[in-house]
Design an enzyme around this catalytic site. Sequence first.
Site, PDB file in Angstrom:
ATOM      1  N   THR A 148      -4.685   9.007  -1.195  1.00  0.00           N
ATOM      2  CA  THR A 148      -3.910  10.223  -1.440  1.00  0.00           C
ATOM      3  C   THR A 148      -4.858  11.342  -1.841  1.00  0.00           C
ATOM      4  O   THR A 148      -5.714  11.145  -2.701  1.00  0.00           O
ATOM      5  CB  THR A 148      -2.860   9.997  -2.551  1.00  0.00           C
ATOM      6  OG1 THR A 148      -1.939   8.985  -2.127  1.00  0.00           O
ATOM      7  CG2 THR A 148      -2.086  11.284  -2.845  1.00  0.00           C
TER       8      THR A 148
ATOM      9  N   TYR B 121       2.201   1.758  -3.417  1.00  0.00           N
ATOM     10  CA  TYR B 121       1.119   2.169  -4.312  1.00  0.00           C
ATOM     11  C   TYR B 121       0.844   3.662  -4.171  1.00  0.00           C
ATOM     12  O   TYR B 121       0.805   4.390  -5.180  1.00  0.00           O
ATOM     13  CB  TYR B 121      -0.138   1.358  -3.972  1.00  0.00           C
ATOM     14  CG  TYR B 121      -1.297   1.570  -4.904  1.00  0.00           C
ATOM     15  CD1 TYR B 121      -1.467   0.747  -6.012  1.00  0.00           C
ATOM     16  CD2 TYR B 121      -2.240   2.569  -4.670  1.00  0.00           C
ATOM     17  CE1 TYR B 121      -2.547   0.923  -6.880  1.00  0.00           C
ATOM     18  CE2 TYR B 121      -3.309   2.759  -5.521  1.00  0.00           C
ATOM     19  CZ  TYR B 121      -3.460   1.930  -6.614  1.00  0.00           C
ATOM     20  OH  TYR B 121      -4.531   2.122  -7.470  1.00  0.00           O
ATOM     21  N   GLU B 122       0.663   4.138  -2.942  1.00  0.00           N
ATOM     22  CA  GLU B 122       0.365   5.553  -2.729  1.00  0.00           C
ATOM     23  C   GLU B 122       1.578   6.424  -3.043  1.00  0.00           C
ATOM     24  O   GLU B 122       1.431   7.544  -3.544  1.00  0.00           O
ATOM     25  CB  GLU B 122      -0.108   5.788  -1.292  1.00  0.00           C
ATOM     26  CG  GLU B 122      -1.398   5.063  -0.916  1.00  0.00           C
ATOM     27  CD  GLU B 122      -2.579   5.421  -1.800  1.00  0.00           C
ATOM     28  OE1 GLU B 122      -2.590   6.517  -2.389  1.00  0.00           O
ATOM     29  OE2 GLU B 122      -3.500   4.594  -1.922  1.00  0.00           O
ATOM     30  N   ALA B 123       2.779   5.934  -2.776  1.00  0.00           N
ATOM     31  CA  ALA B 123       3.987   6.676  -3.121  1.00  0.00           C
ATOM     32  C   ALA B 123       4.082   6.863  -4.627  1.00  0.00           C
ATOM     33  O   ALA B 123       4.469   7.936  -5.114  1.00  0.00           O
ATOM     34  CB  ALA B 123       5.224   5.944  -2.598  1.00  0.00           C
TER      35      ALA B 123
ATOM     36  N   SER C 296       0.826  -1.200   0.000  1.00  0.00           N
ATOM     37  CA  SER C 296       0.000   0.000   0.000  1.00  0.00           C
ATOM     38  C   SER C 296       0.864   1.255   0.000  1.00  0.00           C
ATOM     39  O   SER C 296       0.569   2.237  -0.693  1.00  0.00           O
ATOM     40  CB  SER C 296      -0.923   0.005   1.222  1.00  0.00           C
ATOM     41  OG  SER C 296      -1.656   1.206   1.299  1.00  0.00           O
TER      42      SER C 296
END
Length: 238
Positions: A89, A56-58, A53
């Site tokens: 995000t 993914y958000e990074a 996760s």
Amino acid sequence: ADIANICNEAALHAGRENQSNVTEANFEYAVERILAGSEKRSISVAQDERSRSASYEAGRCLVAWLLEHSPPPLKTSILPRTTSALGYTQFAPVPTLLETKERVHDRICMLVAGRAAETVLYGGLSSLSERHLKQATALAERKVQEFGMGDSVGQLSFEKAEGRTKRFYSNHLRRKVDQEVAQTVQQANKHAVKLLEDNKELLEKLTAALKEKEVLNYKDICELLGDPPHSKDAFLEL
């Protein structure tokens, strides 16, 4: 209605915190709760899913930071929420009502960026991207079917009725539309992967920080990534 909901939620939060005034922090809380739901710290997330996760958000943050026509990330989190079990995000609002081909492309890149980060860091995909992939496909369909921005289909716009495109064209053209929609998403994904591969060190740095802190605000993101290659002032002045 949205503004009223945010104000009401901010006031309720200030009351729960026994504050005499509503502050900026209360409004930030209200926006997050309305956009992504309330935090669910009681939800147990496996370590490998937590790491994925964060990647993914990074990836979503970094691609938005690098693209010319995309709003910057204001905050990113891997804390479970009611509407997003493995993170979310928040991006700055877009200060325009018009779409251009370049803006649509960058928006699709942002939507597939988390998926691209999985490819770069894990060499494979998970179901994390399901919701964003659906949104990317829907936007690609609008680009081709409504905005007349398709390269092979050309300057046509297909009328919709009750959420479905009316069929007044041939099966051959239908296949061309489907092919161009798929190519649009594939091209955006290829662009996002290239950006993340070229900036893999920043991707890993942002991922590690997110895993450690769980929540990164705009100031944190700026300190980690430095100045964006394209000015984001137009988005931040709203």
